[in-house]
Write an enzyme that holds these catalytic residues in place. Structure first.
Site, PDB file in Angstrom:
ATOM      1  N   LYS A   1     -13.817   0.194  -3.797  1.00  0.00           N
ATOM      2  CA  LYS A   1     -14.879   0.608  -2.868  1.00  0.00           C
ATOM      3  C   LYS A   1     -15.999   1.326  -3.625  1.00  0.00           C
ATOM      4  CE  LYS A   1     -12.112   1.345   1.290  1.00  0.00           C
ATOM      5  NZ  LYS A   1     -11.611   2.383   2.180  1.00  0.00           N
TER       6      LYS A   1
ATOM      7  N   HIS B   1       9.034 -26.771  -0.976  1.00  0.00           N
ATOM      8  CA  HIS B   1       8.452 -27.944  -1.638  1.00  0.00           C
ATOM      9  C   HIS B   1       7.278 -27.553  -2.533  1.00  0.00           C
ATOM     10  CE1 HIS B   1      10.875 -30.737   0.823  1.00  0.00           C
ATOM     11  NE2 HIS B   1      10.867 -29.693   1.635  1.00  0.00           N
TER      12      HIS B   1
ATOM     13  N   GLU C   1       0.823  -1.224   0.000  1.00  0.00           N
ATOM     14  CA  GLU C   1       0.000   0.000   0.000  1.00  0.00           C
ATOM     15  C   GLU C   1       0.849   1.262   0.000  1.00  0.00           C
ATOM     16  OE1 GLU C   1      -4.424  -0.944   1.803  1.00  0.00           O
ATOM     17  OE2 GLU C   1      -3.108   0.325   2.971  1.00  0.00           O
TER      18      GLU C   1
HETATM   19  O1  PA5 Z   1      -3.253   1.222   5.949  1.00  0.00           O
HETATM   20  C1  PA5 Z   1      -4.366   1.659   5.712  1.00  0.00           C
HETATM   21  O2  PA5 Z   1      -4.626   2.868   5.787  1.00  0.00           O
HETATM   22  C2  PA5 Z   1      -5.510   0.731   5.351  1.00  0.00           C
HETATM   23  O3  PA5 Z   1      -5.083  -0.566   5.196  1.00  0.00           O
HETATM   24  C3  PA5 Z   1      -6.579   0.763   6.416  1.00  0.00           C
HETATM   25  O4  PA5 Z   1      -6.011   0.353   7.638  1.00  0.00           O
HETATM   26  C4  PA5 Z   1      -7.763  -0.134   6.075  1.00  0.00           C
HETATM   27  O5  PA5 Z   1      -8.258   0.187   4.806  1.00  0.00           O
HETATM   28  C5  PA5 Z   1      -8.863   0.021   7.095  1.00  0.00           C
HETATM   29  O6  PA5 Z   1      -9.289   1.342   7.172  1.00  0.00           O
HETATM   30  P1  PA5 Z   1     -10.066   1.884   8.441  1.00  0.00           P
HETATM   31  O7  PA5 Z   1      -9.159   1.761   9.626  1.00  0.00           O
HETATM   32  O8  PA5 Z   1     -10.381   3.306   8.113  1.00  0.00           O
HETATM   33  O9  PA5 Z   1     -11.300   1.040   8.605  1.00  0.00           O
END
Ligand code: PA5
Length: 429
Positions: free
Chosen positions: A420, A306, A285
């Site tokens: 989303k 393996h 990310e």
């Molecule tokens: O690292 C990030 O920002 C994302 O992976 C969020 O943690 C994830 O999308 C969850 O978001 P939220 O904490 O707003 O529910």
């Protein structure tokens, strides 16, 4: 004491010496920008000094909740997805016994929810909770992410039905941004809420309440976790060419430029499986944007030797490995004598399994190196809270610097929104 070691012996020879040295020198300015918050996404660098700036009242709060729930609850359901659950999940897996991977004996069993849209999982969970006394830790920075929101709807209703509204107030803690819808709802309903600071994003939040509360409820030592992170912070914020986080960030970018598009995070201990998941999210990310970025993968050795081993040894030369190594073991299981020696393994009698695992590690590293796969290793002294705190911090700093070298903002995730939007559109139609 800072125990993390970076070993690049089986990696650097793939690269011209000058490129490593000049890369590190150039990257010093990125570390400087990370420290002073002047780089891209600088407003999201609250985690950088968190180990020393964390309020002791927050640690005390987590411990207080853990103590008050310990005897009262059989199960605590931690609701969250992505950065809102992976840090706690991988810590629990790393520190708990293999056959009860969700916390210490004598503490509530921790289970996770809201990290998928599996109807079967939710149905099984509701069934599992039927005869149990349970609590909820609801973690969402935005407060409206659909997966955890659905899990919370179901479990909150179930809890109110079973225990009543007043008792539910004592069994729900939320962790969220101070301006989120979840915070507003918590205040209206009288649920206790801990802050997820606005300047810390999900994947950099394991050392905030997001990781600390579930880890504490599971019976582990959060002071030690933070102490380990502090030791790492003291060492890794030094703007010096010997800084191992800087060197690791530079090497992975140089490999990327050389056409190694995949980084495989390797472990030799199944307890680190979820640490690999945490790493994949952190790097994926933070770096995968603007058509750039290493693809982060993870693998368990010797298990996957393996299955994937053949590809790694002889398939397309597009990857390098970063192994997470635990140097010292905490148990001893030795190979026994066998009267008929049917497997011909008498020559290893008396050795411990870990000695053999270490030989497998050495042998694999050399084999993959000879097959054109560079090998980096990041080692910790042992698997405990202190070392986990340090290694979380090591990878967070490395990742942010690496993204700066790559030329992307490590702290946003615009691509996540696309799925989303489509999902919401379909739900509304
Ligand atoms: O690292 C990030 O920002 C994302 O992976 C969020 O943690 C994830 O999308 C969850 O978001 P939220 O904490 O707003 O529910």
């Amino acid at each position: 004491m800072f125990t993390i070691k970076l070993n690049t012996e089986f990696a650097e020879s793939f690269l011209p010496k000058e490129s490593v040295e000049s890369g590190i020198k150039k990257a010093l300015s990125h570390l400087e920008s990370l420290k002073n918050g002047s780089g891209a996404g600088g407003e999201m660098t609250g985690w950088v000094k968190l180990p020393t700036e964390i309020e002791s009242s927050l640690l005390e709060d987590c411990k207080r909740i853990a103590i008050s729930w310990r005897d009262k609850l059989d199960v605590v359901v931690v609701i969250g997805i992505g950065g809102s659950y992976l840090g706690a999940k991988c810590t629990l897996e790393a520190l708990s016994p293999s056959f009860s991977p969700n916390g210490k004996k004598g503490f509530p069993h921790i289970v996770f929810a809201g990290c998928s849209l599996s109807e079967e999982y939710m149905s099984d969970l509701l069934d599992y909770l039927k005869d149990k006394s349970y609590g909820l830790v609801v973690i969402s920075k935005s407060g409206t992410t659909i997966e955890p929101a659905i899990a919370f709807r179901l479990l909150r209703n179930n809890m109110i039905e079973r225990f009543g509204k007043e008792e539910t107030q004592k069994r729900v803690v939320t962790i969220t941004d101070r301006n989120s819808a979840l915070k507003k709802m918590s205040d209206i309903n009288g649920y206790y809420s801990l802050p997820l600071p606005t300047n810390i994003g999900g994947r950099y939040s394991v050392l905030s309440a997001v990781g600390l509360l579930p880890i504490s409820i599971a019976g582990f030592d959060i002071d030690s976790l933070i102490d380990g992170a502090k030791s790492a912070m003291d060492n890794l914020l030094r703007v010096e060419i010997t800084n191992p986080a800087l060197k690791y960030a530079v090497l992975r970018n140089l490999f990327y430029r050389e056409g190694k598009k995949i980084e495989i995070f390797i472990n030799y201990n199944p307890k680190l499986k979820f640490f690999g998941e945490w790493l994949k999210q952190l790097f994926g990310e933070s770096e995968g944007k603007m058509g750039k970025g290493l693809f982060p993968a993870s693998s368990e050795f010797t298990t996957d030797l393996h299955s994937l081993g053949q590809y790694i040894q002889e398939g397309e030369r597009i990857m390098f490995e970063t192994a997470i190594i635990i140097e010292n073991k905490s148990v001893a299981v030795n190979i026994p004598n066998l009267e008929d020696n049917y497997d011909g393994l008498d020559y290893i009698v008396g050795k411990s399994i870990e000695e053999i695992n270490k030989c497998a590690e050495e042998g694999t590293k050399k084999a993959h190196f000879s097959g054109g796969v560079p090998n980096i290793s990041v080692s910790i002294d042992k698997l405990d809270e202190y070392n986990l705190g340090a290694i979380f911090y090591f990878f967070e700093v490395s990742c942010a610097i690496s993204a700066y070298i790559l030329g992307v903002n490590p702290f946003d995730q615009p691509g996540v929104e696309v799925y989303k939007k489509n999902l919401y559109k379909l739900l509304e139609s």
